[in-house]
Every structure is written in C-alpha cells, then in structure tokens.
Scaffold this motif. Structure first.
Motif, PDB file in Angstrom:
ATOM      1  N   UNK A   6       2.185  52.308  34.689  1.00  0.00           N
ATOM      2  CA  UNK A   6       2.843  52.069  35.847  1.00  0.00           C
ATOM      3  C   UNK A   6       3.064  53.408  36.772  1.00  0.00           C
ATOM      4  N   UNK A   7       2.674  53.566  37.975  1.00  0.00           N
ATOM      5  CA  UNK A   7       2.942  54.688  38.544  1.00  0.00           C
ATOM      6  C   UNK A   7       4.060  54.361  39.679  1.00  0.00           C
ATOM      7  N   UNK A   8       5.111  55.245  39.598  1.00  0.00           N
ATOM      8  CA  UNK A   8       6.142  55.217  40.594  1.00  0.00           C
ATOM      9  C   UNK A   8       6.121  56.081  41.542  1.00  0.00           C
ATOM     10  N   UNK A   9       6.172  55.876  42.761  1.00  0.00           N
ATOM     11  CA  UNK A   9       6.166  56.918  43.763  1.00  0.00           C
ATOM     12  C   UNK A   9       7.638  56.786  44.833  1.00  0.00           C
ATOM     13  N   UNK A  10       7.986  58.092  45.243  1.00  0.00           N
ATOM     14  CA  UNK A  10       9.227  58.061  45.975  1.00  0.00           C
ATOM     15  C   UNK A  10       8.919  57.146  47.298  1.00  0.00           C
ATOM     16  N   UNK A  11       9.839  56.421  47.602  1.00  0.00           N
ATOM     17  CA  UNK A  11       9.775  55.480  48.855  1.00  0.00           C
ATOM     18  C   UNK A  11       9.551  56.069  49.957  1.00  0.00           C
ATOM     19  N   UNK A  12       9.883  57.458  50.338  1.00  0.00           N
ATOM     20  CA  UNK A  12       9.787  58.084  51.348  1.00  0.00           C
ATOM     21  C   UNK A  12       8.529  59.144  51.319  1.00  0.00           C
ATOM     22  N   UNK A  13       7.744  59.050  50.375  1.00  0.00           N
ATOM     23  CA  UNK A  13       6.449  60.016  50.136  1.00  0.00           C
ATOM     24  C   UNK A  13       5.567  59.677  51.257  1.00  0.00           C
ATOM     25  N   UNK A  14       4.841  60.635  51.949  1.00  0.00           N
ATOM     26  CA  UNK A  14       4.011  60.571  53.066  1.00  0.00           C
ATOM     27  C   UNK A  14       2.532  60.458  52.290  1.00  0.00           C
ATOM     28  N   UNK A  15       1.696  59.665  53.060  1.00  0.00           N
ATOM     29  CA  UNK A  15       0.420  59.239  52.673  1.00  0.00           C
ATOM     30  C   UNK A  15      -0.591  60.732  52.627  1.00  0.00           C
ATOM     31  N   UNK A  16      -1.000  61.049  51.645  1.00  0.00           N
ATOM     32  CA  UNK A  16      -1.921  62.424  51.624  1.00  0.00           C
ATOM     33  C   UNK A  16      -3.003  62.149  52.512  1.00  0.00           C
ATOM     34  N   UNK A  17      -3.480  63.358  53.114  1.00  0.00           N
ATOM     35  CA  UNK A  17      -4.586  63.311  53.819  1.00  0.00           C
ATOM     36  C   UNK A  17      -5.796  63.003  53.029  1.00  0.00           C
ATOM     37  N   UNK A  47      12.095  54.369  44.373  1.00  0.00           N
ATOM     38  CA  UNK A  47      10.893  54.599  44.080  1.00  0.00           C
ATOM     39  C   UNK A  47      10.340  53.391  44.359  1.00  0.00           C
ATOM     40  N   UNK A  48       8.879  53.140  44.532  1.00  0.00           N
ATOM     41  CA  UNK A  48       8.142  51.924  44.719  1.00  0.00           C
ATOM     42  C   UNK A  48       6.854  52.077  43.957  1.00  0.00           C
ATOM     43  N   UNK A  49       6.438  50.612  43.750  1.00  0.00           N
ATOM     44  CA  UNK A  49       5.155  50.763  42.995  1.00  0.00           C
ATOM     45  C   UNK A  49       3.965  51.258  43.784  1.00  0.00           C
ATOM     46  N   UNK A  50       2.688  51.285  42.935  1.00  0.00           N
ATOM     47  CA  UNK A  50       1.649  51.707  43.379  1.00  0.00           C
ATOM     48  C   UNK A  50       0.976  50.699  44.364  1.00  0.00           C
ATOM     49  N   UNK A  71      -2.295  59.546  42.487  1.00  0.00           N
ATOM     50  CA  UNK A  71      -1.359  60.343  41.769  1.00  0.00           C
ATOM     51  C   UNK A  71      -1.974  60.822  40.456  1.00  0.00           C
ATOM     52  N   UNK A  72      -2.972  60.577  40.167  1.00  0.00           N
ATOM     53  CA  UNK A  72      -3.640  61.204  38.879  1.00  0.00           C
ATOM     54  C   UNK A  72      -4.098  62.525  39.350  1.00  0.00           C
ATOM     55  N   UNK A  89       6.379  64.276  43.469  1.00  0.00           N
ATOM     56  CA  UNK A  89       7.410  63.389  42.793  1.00  0.00           C
ATOM     57  C   UNK A  89       6.928  61.971  42.246  1.00  0.00           C
ATOM     58  N   UNK A  90       5.888  61.793  42.145  1.00  0.00           N
ATOM     59  CA  UNK A  90       5.423  60.460  41.291  1.00  0.00           C
ATOM     60  C   UNK A  90       5.776  60.668  39.526  1.00  0.00           C
ATOM     61  N   UNK A  91       5.994  59.618  39.259  1.00  0.00           N
ATOM     62  CA  UNK A  91       6.417  59.508  37.851  1.00  0.00           C
ATOM     63  C   UNK A  91       5.473  58.452  37.237  1.00  0.00           C
ATOM     64  N   UNK A  92       4.955  58.464  35.929  1.00  0.00           N
ATOM     65  CA  UNK A  92       4.295  57.351  35.445  1.00  0.00           C
ATOM     66  C   UNK A  92       4.861  56.894  34.058  1.00  0.00           C
ATOM     67  N   UNK A  93       5.129  55.680  34.059  1.00  0.00           N
ATOM     68  CA  UNK A  93       5.859  54.975  32.932  1.00  0.00           C
ATOM     69  C   UNK A  93       5.104  54.049  32.244  1.00  0.00           C
ATOM     70  N   UNK A  94       4.389  54.409  31.344  1.00  0.00           N
ATOM     71  CA  UNK A  94       3.238  53.665  30.648  1.00  0.00           C
ATOM     72  C   UNK A  94       2.085  53.425  31.603  1.00  0.00           C
TER      73      UNK A  94
END
Length: 63
Positions: A39-50, A4-7, A25-26, A32-37
């Motif tokens: 902080x958004x965590x995004x899968x490293x291999x996630x593609x940028x949405x159009x 996972x990587x940060x926003x 993310x919202x 596959x994103x997750x929010x902790x407090x």
C-alpha cells in the motif's frame, strides 16, 4: 499531523489511473510517500507531478 491518502484516492483526486500513481511513487516523483506492504500512502496535500512523458512546447522533434 500529516494526513495521508491511498493511491486510489490520489488517482481520483488527480484524474489519473491508480497504476500511474503507483509508478510515480515507485519513481520517487511524489515527495513524502511511504509504502507499507503493498500500500502506497501519499501526503494529502501532495501536488500531482508533471507528466515527463509529455513534450514541452518548443521542444518538438518533428515540425
């Protein structure tokens, strides 16, 4: 193991603002994103949405 990587890191990787990444993310636009407090965590291999804000060629309202 899923990496996972940060926003801010995703923003730099995709060439967009950190705030835009947070909005994506919202809006559940990145799988596959997750929010902790706050902080958004995004899968490293996630593609940028159009960008839904951009018009698709051939779909112009005013020509």
């Amino acid at each position: 193991m899923l990496e996972l990587i940060s926003a801010p890191k995703a923003a730099k990787k995709w060439g967009i603002s950190e705030r835009r990444v947070q909005k994506l993310c919202e809006e559940n636009r990145i799988p596959g994103v997750a929010k902790f407090s706050r902080l958004w965590l995004i899968p490293k291999d996630a593609e940028k949405p159009t960008d839904a804000r951009l018009k698709v060629e051939g779909n112009k309202k005013h020509e």
